[in-house]
Design a protein around this motif. Sequence first.
Motif, PDB file in Angstrom:
ATOM      1  N   ASP A 119       0.878  -1.181   0.000  1.00  0.00           N
ATOM      2  CA  ASP A 119       0.000   0.000   0.000  1.00  0.00           C
ATOM      3  C   ASP A 119       0.906   1.219   0.000  1.00  0.00           C
ATOM      4  O   ASP A 119       1.799   1.354   0.835  1.00  0.00           O
ATOM      5  N   ALA A 120       0.683   2.115  -0.976  1.00  0.00           N
ATOM      6  CA  ALA A 120       1.631   3.200  -1.221  1.00  0.00           C
ATOM      7  C   ALA A 120       0.917   4.494  -1.590  1.00  0.00           C
ATOM      8  O   ALA A 120       1.123   5.037  -2.686  1.00  0.00           O
ATOM      9  N   PRO A 121       0.062   5.031  -0.710  1.00  0.00           N
ATOM     10  CA  PRO A 121      -0.616   6.288  -1.029  1.00  0.00           C
ATOM     11  C   PRO A 121       0.395   7.415  -1.197  1.00  0.00           C
ATOM     12  O   PRO A 121       1.509   7.357  -0.670  1.00  0.00           O
ATOM     13  N   VAL A 122      -0.023   8.433  -1.939  1.00  0.00           N
ATOM     14  CA  VAL A 122       0.905   9.507  -2.299  1.00  0.00           C
ATOM     15  C   VAL A 122       0.401  10.855  -1.788  1.00  0.00           C
ATOM     16  O   VAL A 122      -0.789  11.050  -1.552  1.00  0.00           O
ATOM     17  N   SER A 123       1.331  11.785  -1.649  1.00  0.00           N
ATOM     18  CA  SER A 123       1.017  13.163  -1.323  1.00  0.00           C
ATOM     19  C   SER A 123       1.807  14.065  -2.265  1.00  0.00           C
ATOM     20  O   SER A 123       2.930  13.743  -2.638  1.00  0.00           O
ATOM     21  N   GLY A 124       1.189  15.175  -2.632  1.00  0.00           N
ATOM     22  CA  GLY A 124       1.850  16.102  -3.554  1.00  0.00           C
ATOM     23  C   GLY A 124       0.916  16.632  -4.613  1.00  0.00           C
ATOM     24  O   GLY A 124       1.250  17.572  -5.330  1.00  0.00           O
ATOM     25  N   GLY A 125      -0.268  16.016  -4.729  1.00  0.00           N
ATOM     26  CA  GLY A 125      -1.289  16.512  -5.636  1.00  0.00           C
ATOM     27  C   GLY A 125      -0.933  16.379  -7.096  1.00  0.00           C
ATOM     28  O   GLY A 125       0.056  15.750  -7.479  1.00  0.00           O
ATOM     29  N   GLN A 126      -1.773  16.996  -7.920  1.00  0.00           N
ATOM     30  CA  GLN A 126      -1.608  16.904  -9.367  1.00  0.00           C
ATOM     31  C   GLN A 126      -0.256  17.456  -9.813  1.00  0.00           C
ATOM     32  O   GLN A 126       0.415  16.864 -10.668  1.00  0.00           O
ATOM     33  N   ALA A 127       0.164  18.566  -9.228  1.00  0.00           N
ATOM     34  CA  ALA A 127       1.450  19.152  -9.612  1.00  0.00           C
ATOM     35  C   ALA A 127       2.599  18.204  -9.281  1.00  0.00           C
ATOM     36  O   ALA A 127       3.544  18.059 -10.060  1.00  0.00           O
ATOM     37  N   GLY A 128       2.512  17.545  -8.123  1.00  0.00           N
ATOM     38  CA  GLY A 128       3.547  16.592  -7.744  1.00  0.00           C
ATOM     39  C   GLY A 128       3.606  15.406  -8.679  1.00  0.00           C
ATOM     40  O   GLY A 128       4.694  14.906  -9.007  1.00  0.00           O
ATOM     41  N   ALA A 129       2.428  14.950  -9.120  1.00  0.00           N
ATOM     42  CA  ALA A 129       2.393  13.835 -10.066  1.00  0.00           C
ATOM     43  C   ALA A 129       2.973  14.251 -11.413  1.00  0.00           C
ATOM     44  O   ALA A 129       3.753  13.515 -12.031  1.00  0.00           O
ATOM     45  N   GLU A 130       2.591  15.437 -11.880  1.00  0.00           N
ATOM     46  CA  GLU A 130       3.067  15.894 -13.189  1.00  0.00           C
ATOM     47  C   GLU A 130       4.570  16.132 -13.195  1.00  0.00           C
ATOM     48  O   GLU A 130       5.253  15.853 -14.197  1.00  0.00           O
ATOM     49  N   ASN A 131       5.104  16.606 -12.069  1.00  0.00           N
ATOM     50  CA  ASN A 131       6.530  16.906 -11.996  1.00  0.00           C
ATOM     51  C   ASN A 131       7.371  15.746 -11.473  1.00  0.00           C
ATOM     52  O   ASN A 131       8.598  15.853 -11.378  1.00  0.00           O
ATOM     53  N   GLY A 132       6.727  14.636 -11.118  1.00  0.00           N
ATOM     54  CA  GLY A 132       7.453  13.462 -10.648  1.00  0.00           C
ATOM     55  C   GLY A 132       8.104  13.649  -9.293  1.00  0.00           C
ATOM     56  O   GLY A 132       9.176  13.087  -9.042  1.00  0.00           O
ATOM     57  N   VAL A 133       7.442  14.411  -8.399  1.00  0.00           N
ATOM     58  CA  VAL A 133       8.044  14.702  -7.095  1.00  0.00           C
ATOM     59  C   VAL A 133       7.075  14.371  -5.953  1.00  0.00           C
ATOM     60  O   VAL A 133       6.973  15.110  -4.975  1.00  0.00           O
ATOM     61  N   LEU A 134       6.368  13.274  -6.087  1.00  0.00           N
ATOM     62  CA  LEU A 134       5.427  12.861  -5.052  1.00  0.00           C
ATOM     63  C   LEU A 134       6.156  12.321  -3.829  1.00  0.00           C
ATOM     64  O   LEU A 134       7.287  11.830  -3.910  1.00  0.00           O
ATOM     65  N   THR A 135       5.481  12.409  -2.696  1.00  0.00           N
ATOM     66  CA  THR A 135       5.918  11.715  -1.490  1.00  0.00           C
ATOM     67  C   THR A 135       5.067  10.460  -1.352  1.00  0.00           C
ATOM     68  O   THR A 135       3.835  10.528  -1.442  1.00  0.00           O
ATOM     69  N   VAL A 136       5.714   9.327  -1.146  1.00  0.00           N
ATOM     70  CA  VAL A 136       5.015   8.042  -1.113  1.00  0.00           C
ATOM     71  C   VAL A 136       5.285   7.370   0.220  1.00  0.00           C
ATOM     72  O   VAL A 136       6.436   7.213   0.626  1.00  0.00           O
ATOM     73  N   MET A 137       4.207   6.991   0.911  1.00  0.00           N
ATOM     74  CA  MET A 137       4.319   6.334   2.212  1.00  0.00           C
ATOM     75  C   MET A 137       3.792   4.915   2.083  1.00  0.00           C
ATOM     76  O   MET A 137       2.667   4.716   1.635  1.00  0.00           O
ATOM     77  N   CYS A 138       4.601   3.936   2.450  1.00  0.00           N
ATOM     78  CA  CYS A 138       4.319   2.546   2.068  1.00  0.00           C
ATOM     79  C   CYS A 138       4.153   1.618   3.263  1.00  0.00           C
ATOM     80  O   CYS A 138       4.775   1.791   4.306  1.00  0.00           O
ATOM     81  N   GLY A 139       3.319   0.608   3.050  1.00  0.00           N
ATOM     82  CA  GLY A 139       3.177  -0.490   3.984  1.00  0.00           C
ATOM     83  C   GLY A 139       3.333  -1.800   3.244  1.00  0.00           C
ATOM     84  O   GLY A 139       3.012  -1.896   2.056  1.00  0.00           O
ATOM     85  N   GLY A 140       3.824  -2.827   3.929  1.00  0.00           N
ATOM     86  CA  GLY A 140       4.026  -4.128   3.293  1.00  0.00           C
ATOM     87  C   GLY A 140       5.313  -4.748   3.784  1.00  0.00           C
ATOM     88  O   GLY A 140       6.031  -4.181   4.614  1.00  0.00           O
ATOM     89  N   SER A 141       5.634  -5.921   3.263  1.00  0.00           N
ATOM     90  CA  SER A 141       6.850  -6.599   3.695  1.00  0.00           C
ATOM     91  C   SER A 141       8.086  -5.849   3.219  1.00  0.00           C
ATOM     92  O   SER A 141       8.054  -5.111   2.225  1.00  0.00           O
ATOM     93  N   GLU A 142       9.189  -6.055   3.919  1.00  0.00           N
ATOM     94  CA  GLU A 142      10.439  -5.409   3.529  1.00  0.00           C
ATOM     95  C   GLU A 142      10.856  -5.829   2.124  1.00  0.00           C
ATOM     96  O   GLU A 142      11.346  -5.008   1.335  1.00  0.00           O
ATOM     97  N   ALA A 143      10.641  -7.106   1.788  1.00  0.00           N
ATOM     98  CA  ALA A 143      11.050  -7.602   0.478  1.00  0.00           C
ATOM     99  C   ALA A 143      10.221  -6.992  -0.640  1.00  0.00           C
ATOM    100  O   ALA A 143      10.762  -6.580  -1.677  1.00  0.00           O
ATOM    101  N   ASP A 144       8.905  -6.918  -0.457  1.00  0.00           N
ATOM    102  CA  ASP A 144       8.044  -6.321  -1.485  1.00  0.00           C
ATOM    103  C   ASP A 144       8.367  -4.843  -1.666  1.00  0.00           C
ATOM    104  O   ASP A 144       8.429  -4.338  -2.794  1.00  0.00           O
TER     105      ASP A 144
END
Length: 290
Positions: A119-144
């Motif tokens: 699970d990897a929701p993002v923050s940074g909005g449309q501008a962050g997505a367009e500019n490739g500078v999102l912040t991504v916070m993740c959950g899951g196994s270390e290997a994945d």
Amino acid sequence: MAKVAFLGLGVMGFPMAGHLAAKGHEVTVYNRTPAKAEAWVARHGGRAAATPAAAAEGADFVMACVGNDDDLRAVCLGDEGAFAGMGQDAIFVDHTTVSAKVTRELAAVAAPMGLGFVDAPVSGGQAGAENGVLTVMCGGSEADYAAAEPVIAAYAKACRRMGETGAGQLTKMCNQIAIAGLVQGLSEALHFAEKAGLPISDVVEAISQGAAGSWQMSNRYKTMEAGTFDFGFAVDWMRKDLGICLATADETGASLPVTALVDQFYKEVQAMGGSRWDTSSLIARLRKLN
């Protein structure tokens, strides 16, 4: 380079998938409205698939950025869902902001199928997505996470594993809780400055250098002063996110009085016709009250 499927080509997903293609990944896209997938292929290359399952066939990673819990279930499950098309050891990466409950539910379905899940929701909005500078916070196994992080890097300026499955979504809830209170406080400060006859630009220049400074203040005060709210994250989506926060708070016993109040303020903005306005439109409510 990886073979990647991307499901959901909205204002976030369309540019995110584009960054994957630009980095040299082999990308197949799926969108509920096929015209968007066709438009993406016309711009970026790759190919479009008719179903999530078809998009996921042969993919090393399947990324999703859809609307809500039900949308996520729809693209994952069933004969045409992504899980049905994914091969052993492929990893599903969910960038949608959803409940931790549905994240854990789907991860539990994926595990016995030999599929990874992050699970990897993002923050940074449309501008962050367009500019490739999102912040991504993740959950899951270390290997994945370790496997997925270099692919996520195509559109992220920061990416961090927060813990096991669901931890990414819980962290995103913290993000939205903080933003809700902050934008309301900023709206009140700017509204107060207006009523006091102070020049907003001068006020912001003065107070942004101290403890009151924030990204929201630096990047939104001009549009808030102008009363233009067509930039950024829509009120409808913020209310969806705050609903998840408040429901989770009920489950965990957390107290979120300011979040609950600001959620109702956003409800009033919706009633004003501001469903698609960005979240800084809280100031419009204050102006209407006075």
